[in-house]
Motif scaffolding. Structure first.
Motif, PDB file in Angstrom:
ATOM      1  N   ALA A 426       0.828  -1.208   0.000  1.00  0.00           N
ATOM      2  CA  ALA A 426       0.000   0.000   0.000  1.00  0.00           C
ATOM      3  C   ALA A 426       0.858   1.253   0.000  1.00  0.00           C
ATOM      4  N   GLN A 427       1.857   1.320   0.865  1.00  0.00           N
ATOM      5  CA  GLN A 427       2.647   2.545   0.922  1.00  0.00           C
ATOM      6  C   GLN A 427       3.454   2.747  -0.352  1.00  0.00           C
ATOM      7  N   ARG A 428       3.896   1.650  -0.964  1.00  0.00           N
ATOM      8  CA  ARG A 428       4.637   1.783  -2.223  1.00  0.00           C
ATOM      9  C   ARG A 428       3.740   2.368  -3.313  1.00  0.00           C
ATOM     10  N   LEU A 429       2.521   1.866  -3.426  1.00  0.00           N
ATOM     11  CA  LEU A 429       1.606   2.350  -4.463  1.00  0.00           C
ATOM     12  C   LEU A 429       1.183   3.790  -4.197  1.00  0.00           C
ATOM     13  N   ILE A 430       0.889   4.109  -2.945  1.00  0.00           N
ATOM     14  CA  ILE A 430       0.426   5.460  -2.616  1.00  0.00           C
ATOM     15  C   ILE A 430       1.519   6.482  -2.883  1.00  0.00           C
ATOM     16  N   MET A 431       2.717   6.209  -2.381  1.00  0.00           N
ATOM     17  CA  MET A 431       3.788   7.190  -2.554  1.00  0.00           C
ATOM     18  C   MET A 431       4.195   7.302  -4.011  1.00  0.00           C
ATOM     19  N   GLY A 432       4.146   6.194  -4.723  1.00  0.00           N
ATOM     20  CA  GLY A 432       4.455   6.254  -6.147  1.00  0.00           C
ATOM     21  C   GLY A 432       3.493   7.157  -6.895  1.00  0.00           C
ATOM     22  N   ALA A 433       2.206   7.059  -6.566  1.00  0.00           N
ATOM     23  CA  ALA A 433       1.204   7.895  -7.218  1.00  0.00           C
ATOM     24  C   ALA A 433       1.389   9.362  -6.854  1.00  0.00           C
ATOM     25  N   VAL A 434       1.621   9.637  -5.573  1.00  0.00           N
ATOM     26  CA  VAL A 434       1.783  11.029  -5.138  1.00  0.00           C
ATOM     27  C   VAL A 434       3.042  11.648  -5.741  1.00  0.00           C
ATOM     28  N   TYR A 435       4.136  10.892  -5.756  1.00  0.00           N
ATOM     29  CA  TYR A 435       5.377  11.402  -6.335  1.00  0.00           C
ATOM     30  C   TYR A 435       5.183  11.746  -7.815  1.00  0.00           C
ATOM     31  N   LYS A 436       4.509  10.877  -8.521  1.00  0.00           N
ATOM     32  CA  LYS A 436       4.258  11.145  -9.936  1.00  0.00           C
ATOM     33  C   LYS A 436       3.477  12.448 -10.108  1.00  0.00           C
ATOM     34  N   LEU A 437       2.483  12.646  -9.272  1.00  0.00           N
ATOM     35  CA  LEU A 437       1.583  13.783  -9.436  1.00  0.00           C
ATOM     36  C   LEU A 437       2.195  15.115  -9.011  1.00  0.00           C
ATOM     37  N   ILE A 438       3.051  15.100  -7.991  1.00  0.00           N
ATOM     38  CA  ILE A 438       3.572  16.379  -7.497  1.00  0.00           C
ATOM     39  C   ILE A 438       4.962  16.696  -8.024  1.00  0.00           C
ATOM     40  N   LYS A 439       5.669  15.691  -8.531  1.00  0.00           N
ATOM     41  CA  LYS A 439       7.046  15.922  -8.941  1.00  0.00           C
ATOM     42  C   LYS A 439       7.334  15.453 -10.360  1.00  0.00           C
ATOM     43  N   GLU A 440       6.994  14.222 -10.648  1.00  0.00           N
ATOM     44  CA  GLU A 440       7.377  13.621 -11.923  1.00  0.00           C
ATOM     45  C   GLU A 440       6.543  14.115 -13.094  1.00  0.00           C
ATOM     46  N   ASP A 441       5.225  14.198 -12.906  1.00  0.00           N
ATOM     47  CA  ASP A 441       4.320  14.622 -13.978  1.00  0.00           C
ATOM     48  C   ASP A 441       3.224  15.514 -13.392  1.00  0.00           C
ATOM     49  N   PRO A 442       3.549  16.774 -13.087  1.00  0.00           N
ATOM     50  CA  PRO A 442       2.594  17.648 -12.415  1.00  0.00           C
ATOM     51  C   PRO A 442       1.404  18.066 -13.275  1.00  0.00           C
ATOM     52  N   THR A 443       1.361  17.613 -14.523  1.00  0.00           N
ATOM     53  CA  THR A 443       0.185  17.911 -15.353  1.00  0.00           C
ATOM     54  C   THR A 443      -0.755  16.717 -15.434  1.00  0.00           C
ATOM     55  N   ALA A 444      -0.367  15.596 -14.858  1.00  0.00           N
ATOM     56  CA  ALA A 444      -1.203  14.396 -14.913  1.00  0.00           C
ATOM     57  C   ALA A 444      -2.509  14.619 -14.151  1.00  0.00           C
ATOM     58  N   ASP A 445      -3.572  13.970 -14.598  1.00  0.00           N
ATOM     59  CA  ASP A 445      -4.862  14.086 -13.932  1.00  0.00           C
ATOM     60  C   ASP A 445      -4.804  13.361 -12.586  1.00  0.00           C
ATOM     61  N   ILE A 446      -5.089  14.079 -11.541  1.00  0.00           N
ATOM     62  CA  ILE A 446      -4.912  13.530 -10.194  1.00  0.00           C
ATOM     63  C   ILE A 446      -5.840  12.352  -9.948  1.00  0.00           C
ATOM     64  N   ALA A 447      -7.108  12.509 -10.262  1.00  0.00           N
ATOM     65  CA  ALA A 447      -8.073  11.442  -9.996  1.00  0.00           C
ATOM     66  C   ALA A 447      -7.715  10.165 -10.744  1.00  0.00           C
ATOM     67  N   THR A 448      -7.242  10.305 -11.971  1.00  0.00           N
ATOM     68  CA  THR A 448      -6.889   9.130 -12.772  1.00  0.00           C
ATOM     69  C   THR A 448      -5.734   8.358 -12.159  1.00  0.00           C
ATOM     70  N   VAL A 449      -4.703   9.070 -11.723  1.00  0.00           N
ATOM     71  CA  VAL A 449      -3.531   8.401 -11.144  1.00  0.00           C
ATOM     72  C   VAL A 449      -3.876   7.763  -9.805  1.00  0.00           C
ATOM     73  N   LEU A 450      -4.651   8.447  -8.980  1.00  0.00           N
ATOM     74  CA  LEU A 450      -5.063   7.869  -7.703  1.00  0.00           C
ATOM     75  C   LEU A 450      -5.928   6.630  -7.913  1.00  0.00           C
ATOM     76  N   GLN A 451      -6.800   6.693  -8.887  1.00  0.00           N
ATOM     77  CA  GLN A 451      -7.668   5.547  -9.169  1.00  0.00           C
ATOM     78  C   GLN A 451      -6.863   4.338  -9.631  1.00  0.00           C
ATOM     79  N   ALA A 452      -5.830   4.579 -10.419  1.00  0.00           N
ATOM     80  CA  ALA A 452      -5.007   3.473 -10.916  1.00  0.00           C
ATOM     81  C   ALA A 452      -4.295   2.768  -9.766  1.00  0.00           C
ATOM     82  N   ALA A 453      -3.755   3.536  -8.824  1.00  0.00           N
ATOM     83  CA  ALA A 453      -3.097   2.933  -7.659  1.00  0.00           C
ATOM     84  C   ALA A 453      -4.108   2.175  -6.805  1.00  0.00           C
ATOM     85  N   GLN A 454      -5.262   2.765  -6.632  1.00  0.00           N
ATOM     86  CA  GLN A 454      -6.340   2.134  -5.869  1.00  0.00           C
ATOM     87  C   GLN A 454      -6.749   0.806  -6.500  1.00  0.00           C
TER      88      GLN A 454
END
Length: 461
Positions: A426-454
């Motif tokens: 769980a922590q690996r998936l959550i942090m991976g999604a958050v890192y992508k959204l705030i640092k790696e790809d800040p234009t990515a759709d937040i809901a989509t990335v969170l849903q994929a990890a979920q």
């Protein structure tokens, strides 16, 4: 604390989680009274696994406090139980000891009588049948009624069994350089952003935090969870399913993205290896959300006014707090929400296959005594006492503990994982999604990335 309990290599985790589960064992029979000689008259070795090493006398060691604690107390215990037990500690690497215990239990190998552990490692150890259920034994002890129910809950398995005995609680909060926030540390996310813009104009940062995916995404248990919870979100639905794609969580990620992309967080926050601490040590970042145990590792310090706290040990942060240069605060929360706070405990488990579980029971009762409990909490525990009566002792009336108590009282503290059982995943998936959204790809759709990890996590349910 820097020595997190569930962190291990992906390869080891994969092999353990896929291994066949062993049914949890029942608690051993109650131990004889402390100090009573073993029936055979033979002194038996009491084996413990601590991440601390009493033979390491390096004053610069990252774990010098725990090392010294063992040097001081092993002789005390052996004297108290002379003719019965001889305490032998076998130090283990902090990032591999959970995996080693699981492997030893499943192989039928040698295991310790007592295992120094944190609640964050409970899921892995429970799933692999490595710990005994201590419920029946614990409820018969005089100290049980004095335990903080929240601490007991953190040691409770999915089946309701008690798989560890909590000794110290480690809530999360924010360390703040007081002079960086002359109008007070902000209480809302919007206020945090405004302070970030002001500090940016001075060449400074509002916040540093564990922003990397290092150590299998352990950042998800720290500032990220504090942010999600302070927006009214979290990581689970209460039924064992991951729940990330919610309006509250989306808003929390938007806030973190703004903090990062606007330059209110230093680049070192994403470097890994706990380097994010450096920005608070030199006061270039005004605040640092982390665990209460952080005071032990964040040193030396240089205050905004130039005062140097340079003993190079845990006293630096305590001195800075006592002097009023550092203050403790809750994480900023949106209107209608209490500040978020992850709460973990540290204490002891008795492994399946322990040769002398009675020794572990004697040891736990010894640690629960008024003479021993405060010392364990203050040194290896690095937190609040799980025993409620211990909290009123003189040792816990310092500015550090008084401020921390006020912060916890103002916060909504709960274990970050909620009902999620596969916590390393769980922590690996959550942090991976958050890192992508705030640092790696800040234009990515937040809901989509969170849903994929979920969805990825829930596919394994």
């Amino acid at each position: 604390m820097k020595r997190l309990w569930t962190l291990m290599s992906m390869l080891v985790l994969a092999s353990l989680i896929l291994s066949a589960c062993v049914a949890p064992a029942t608690a051993p029979a109650a131990a004889p009274a402390g100090g009573e000689a073993a029936p055979s008259g033979e002194v038996k070795d009491f084996i413990t696994w601590y991440q601390y090493d009493e033979k390491n006398e390096d004053p610069a060691s990252d774990e010098r406090v725990g090392n010294q604690y063992l040097r001081d107390t092993i002789p005390q215990f052996n004297e108290a139980f002379a003719g019965k037990w001889n305490w032998v500690n076998q130090p283990k690497a902090w990032d591999r000891m959970n995996a080693e215990l699981v492997a030893a239990v499943q192989a039928g190998g040698d295991v310790p009588d007592l295992f120094d552990m944190g609640s964050s490692g409970l899921s892995l150890l429970y799933q692999n049948g490595a710990l005994q259920d201590l419920s029946e034994w614990a409820k018969a002890q005089s100290w049980y009624a004095d335990m903080d129910p929240n601490a007991l809950a953190a040691c409770t398995g999915p089946d309701g069994g008690l798989y560890c005995i909590p000794i110290a609680e480690r809530p999360h909060l924010v360390y703040v350089w007081k002079d960086r926030f002359p109008d007070g540390f902000p209480t809302t996310p919007d206020g945090y952003l405004a302070e970030g813009e002001r500090l940016k104009g001075e060449g400074l940062y509002a916040m540093t935090f564990f922003g990397s995916t290092d150590f299998d995404g352990s950042g998800a248990t720290r500032a990220v969870f504090m942010t999600f919870a302070s927006f009214g979100g979290g990581y689970d639905d209460g039924q064992g399913n991951m729940l990330l794609n919610t309006p509250e969580n989306v808003a929390a990620v938007e806030f973190l993205r703004s903090m990062v992309q606007n330059g209110y967080v230093p680049e070192i926050a994403f470097a890994g290896g706990f380097q994010e601490e450096n920005a608070f040590k030199d006061a270039s970042a005004g605040s640092f959300p982390t665990g209460l145990f952080g005071y032990r590792y964040v040193n030396p310090l240089t205050a905004p006014n130039g005062t140097q706290y340079s003993k190079g040990n845990e006293e630096d942060m305590l001195d800075a707090i006592a002097a009023g240069d550092v203050v403790l605060a809750p994480f900023p929360a949106v209107e209608g929400q209490k500040p978020g706070c992850n709460n973990e405990v540290t204490g002891f488990g008795i492994p399946v296959g322990a040769k002398n579980p009675e020794a572990a029971q004697d040891y736990i009762n010894w640690i629960m005594s008024p003479e021993q409990n405060p010392d364990w909490v203050l040194r290896p525990g690095a937190g609040f006492p799980a025993l409620m009566t211990s909290r009123g002792l003189e040792q816990f009336q310092t500015p550090f503990y008084q401020q921390a108590g006020d912060v916890v009282a103002a916060s909504a503290c709960r274990p970050w994982h909620g009902s999620l059982e596969r916590r390393p995943e769980a922590q690996r998936l959550i942090m991976g999604a958050v890192y992508k959204l705030i640092k790696e790809d800040p234009t990515a759709d937040i809901a989509t990335v969170l849903q994929a990890a979920q969805d990825e996590y829930n596919a394994g349910n």
